[in-house]
Design a protein around this motif. Structure first.
Motif, PDB file in Angstrom:
ATOM      1  N   LEU A  14       7.516   7.148   8.282  1.00 25.10           N
ATOM      2  CA  LEU A  14       6.993   5.861   7.834  1.00 25.10           C
ATOM      3  C   LEU A  14       6.032   6.035   6.660  1.00 25.10           C
ATOM      4  O   LEU A  14       6.089   5.296   5.669  1.00 25.10           O
ATOM      5  N   VAL A  15       5.145   7.020   6.761  1.00 24.67           N
ATOM      6  CA  VAL A  15       4.182   7.279   5.683  1.00 24.67           C
ATOM      7  C   VAL A  15       4.907   7.660   4.393  1.00 24.67           C
ATOM      8  O   VAL A  15       4.546   7.206   3.305  1.00 24.67           O
ATOM      9  N   ASP A  16       5.940   8.497   4.518  1.00 23.37           N
ATOM     10  CA  ASP A  16       6.719   8.878   3.334  1.00 23.37           C
ATOM     11  C   ASP A  16       7.338   7.653   2.671  1.00 23.37           C
ATOM     12  O   ASP A  16       7.350   7.536   1.430  1.00 23.37           O
ATOM     13  N   SER A  17       7.858   6.743   3.476  1.00 21.81           N
ATOM     14  CA  SER A  17       8.486   5.534   2.931  1.00 21.81           C
ATOM     15  C   SER A  17       7.461   4.646   2.243  1.00 21.81           C
ATOM     16  O   SER A  17       7.723   4.087   1.168  1.00 21.81           O
ATOM     17  N   ILE A  18       6.281   4.508   2.838  1.00 16.60           N
ATOM     18  CA  ILE A  18       5.230   3.695   2.217  1.00 16.60           C
ATOM     19  C   ILE A  18       4.781   4.314   0.900  1.00 16.60           C
ATOM     20  O   ILE A  18       4.564   3.614  -0.099  1.00 16.60           O
ATOM     21  N   ASN A  19       4.660   5.639   0.881  1.00 12.54           N
ATOM     22  CA  ASN A  19       4.295   6.313  -0.367  1.00 12.54           C
ATOM     23  C   ASN A  19       5.370   6.139  -1.437  1.00 12.54           C
ATOM     24  O   ASN A  19       5.065   5.995  -2.627  1.00 12.54           O
ATOM     25  N   ASP A  20       6.633   6.151  -1.011  1.00 14.17           N
ATOM     26  CA  ASP A  20       7.723   5.929  -1.958  1.00 14.17           C
ATOM     27  C   ASP A  20       7.654   4.539  -2.577  1.00 14.17           C
ATOM     28  O   ASP A  20       8.113   4.320  -3.704  1.00 14.17           O
ATOM     29  N   LEU A  21       7.082   3.597  -1.845  1.00 12.24           N
ATOM     30  CA  LEU A  21       6.910   2.238  -2.368  1.00 12.24           C
ATOM     31  C   LEU A  21       5.758   2.147  -3.359  1.00 12.24           C
ATOM     32  O   LEU A  21       5.579   1.122  -4.014  1.00 12.24           O
TER      33      LEU A  21
ATOM     34  N   TYR B 104       2.396   2.655  -2.546  1.00 12.30           N
ATOM     35  CA  TYR B 104       1.133   2.172  -1.990  1.00 12.30           C
ATOM     36  C   TYR B 104       0.150   3.293  -1.672  1.00 12.30           C
ATOM     37  O   TYR B 104      -1.042   3.049  -1.505  1.00 12.30           O
ATOM     38  N   LYS B 105       0.620   4.529  -1.507  1.00 11.63           N
ATOM     39  CA  LYS B 105      -0.241   5.704  -1.341  1.00 11.63           C
ATOM     40  C   LYS B 105      -1.164   5.580  -0.133  1.00 11.63           C
ATOM     41  O   LYS B 105      -2.319   5.154  -0.226  1.00 11.63           O
ATOM     42  N   VAL B 106      -0.642   5.966   1.010  1.00 11.57           N
ATOM     43  CA  VAL B 106      -1.418   5.947   2.257  1.00 11.57           C
ATOM     44  C   VAL B 106      -2.583   6.944   2.156  1.00 11.57           C
ATOM     45  O   VAL B 106      -2.381   8.075   1.755  1.00 11.57           O
ATOM     46  N   TYR B 107      -3.776   6.505   2.515  1.00  5.46           N
ATOM     47  CA  TYR B 107      -4.921   7.421   2.473  1.00  5.46           C
ATOM     48  C   TYR B 107      -5.369   7.848   3.862  1.00  5.46           C
ATOM     49  O   TYR B 107      -6.106   8.838   3.991  1.00  5.46           O
ATOM     50  N   SER B 108      -4.972   7.126   4.902  1.00  9.90           N
ATOM     51  CA  SER B 108      -5.265   7.581   6.281  1.00  9.90           C
ATOM     52  C   SER B 108      -4.516   6.702   7.261  1.00  9.90           C
ATOM     53  O   SER B 108      -4.113   5.580   6.937  1.00  9.90           O
ATOM     54  N   PHE B 109      -4.335   7.209   8.468  1.00  9.38           N
ATOM     55  CA  PHE B 109      -3.775   6.389   9.561  1.00  9.38           C
ATOM     56  C   PHE B 109      -4.284   6.962  10.876  1.00  9.38           C
ATOM     57  O   PHE B 109      -4.701   8.121  10.957  1.00  9.38           O
ATOM     58  N   ASP B 110      -4.283   6.135  11.920  1.00  8.41           N
ATOM     59  CA  ASP B 110      -4.848   6.547  13.199  1.00  8.41           C
ATOM     60  C   ASP B 110      -4.225   5.763  14.354  1.00  8.41           C
ATOM     61  O   ASP B 110      -3.475   4.811  14.128  1.00  8.41           O
ATOM     62  N   HIS B 111      -4.537   6.183  15.570  1.00  5.65           N
ATOM     63  CA  HIS B 111      -4.142   5.458  16.774  1.00  5.65           C
ATOM     64  C   HIS B 111      -5.181   4.359  17.000  1.00  5.65           C
ATOM     65  O   HIS B 111      -6.377   4.610  17.050  1.00  5.65           O
TER      66      HIS B 111
END
Length: 252
Positions: A233-240, A242-249
């Motif tokens: 999912l993160v790879d797909s968002i980066n491909d769009l 948007y450049k994910v900078y963090s994620f968590d539970h």
């Protein structure tokens, strides 16, 4: 006296037969020329439909770039009242590609969309693509689709109830007052087990098989347990872009 319509509903004048005589009956506008906006912009400097956005784009160059990247379809998309995207897929390899979409080539029956205040007899609205604001090659669907937000127009003018047109008016008012409107979204969601059995799906079990915690927020073990699909999912968002900078539970 019986009337026979010789054509389906489309915005042209058609003949109808009454008592053996041919009369003329008009449904909607006389032609699509009355529906589409009359833009006279330079295709090399095509502006955004959002008035406060002064960005421009070279439509011809962008279309060539998309074709070279393997894009086959453009999806000029608007939202219904629930925020669900609506579109028509337009092949980019013919003359009704990105350039035509930016001129409002795609017509929609508003009464078929939840929240578009039209009756079935009203003229169609057209979706005017806005590649100056955003044009992104989707990382899924074999990367063959370019998503472009669109603003609805009606009889050549911005359709007032369209969400992007509402935003455009508000953003312009803010800009006139010296403010720049920015929007941020915190996307929180659940990922549940998939099943072909409806009863199992209704149980809504988490994808992770680890025991639930009373306070799971920021938990490491459960985040790692979900990492295989989360990484994709993160790879797909980066491909769009948007450049994910963090994620968590999260705490649910």
């Amino acid at each position: 006296m019986k009337t026979l319509l010789l054509s389906s509903r489309r915005y042209i004048t058609r003949p109808a037969i009454t008592n053996g005589n041919v009369c003329r009956r008009c449904f909607g506008s006389s032609s699509t020329n009355d529906i589409l906006p009359k833009f006279s912009y330079d295709p090399k400097k095509w502006p955004s439909t959002v008035s406060s956005n002064k960005a421009v784009v070279d439509l011809q160059h962008l279309e060539q770039t998309l074709v070279q990247a393997g894009v086959k379809y453009v999806a000029p998309s608007f939202l219904d009242m629930h925020g669900i995207p609506k579109t028509k897929m337009v092949p980019i390899t013919n003359k009704t590609g990105l350039i035509s979409c930016s001129k409002g080539s795609e017509l929609f029956t508003g009464a078929a969309v939840d929240g578009v205040p039209q009756s079935i007899s009203d003229d169609e609205v057209c979706a005017v693509a806005d590649p100056a604001s955003l044009c992104v090659q989707l990382p899924y669907a074999k990367k063959e689709v370019a998503y472009v937000p669109a603003s609805l127009y009606y009889k050549g003018e911005p359709f007032e109830p369209c969400s992007r047109n509402i935003y455009s008016r508000v953003a312009q008012k803010a800009k006139d007052m010296g403010y720049l409107m920015k929007l941020g979204i915190e996307a929180e969601f659940f990922v549940l087990k998939d099943s072909q059995d409806l009863a199992e799906m209704r149980q809504q079990e988490p994808l992770s098989s680890l025991e639930n915690l009373h306070k799971p927020c920021y938990d490491v073990s459960r985040l790692i347990d979900n990492l295989p699909w989360m990484s994709e999912l993160v790879d797909s968002i980066n491909d769009l872009g948007y450049k994910v900078y963090s994620f968590d539970h999260e705490d649910a």
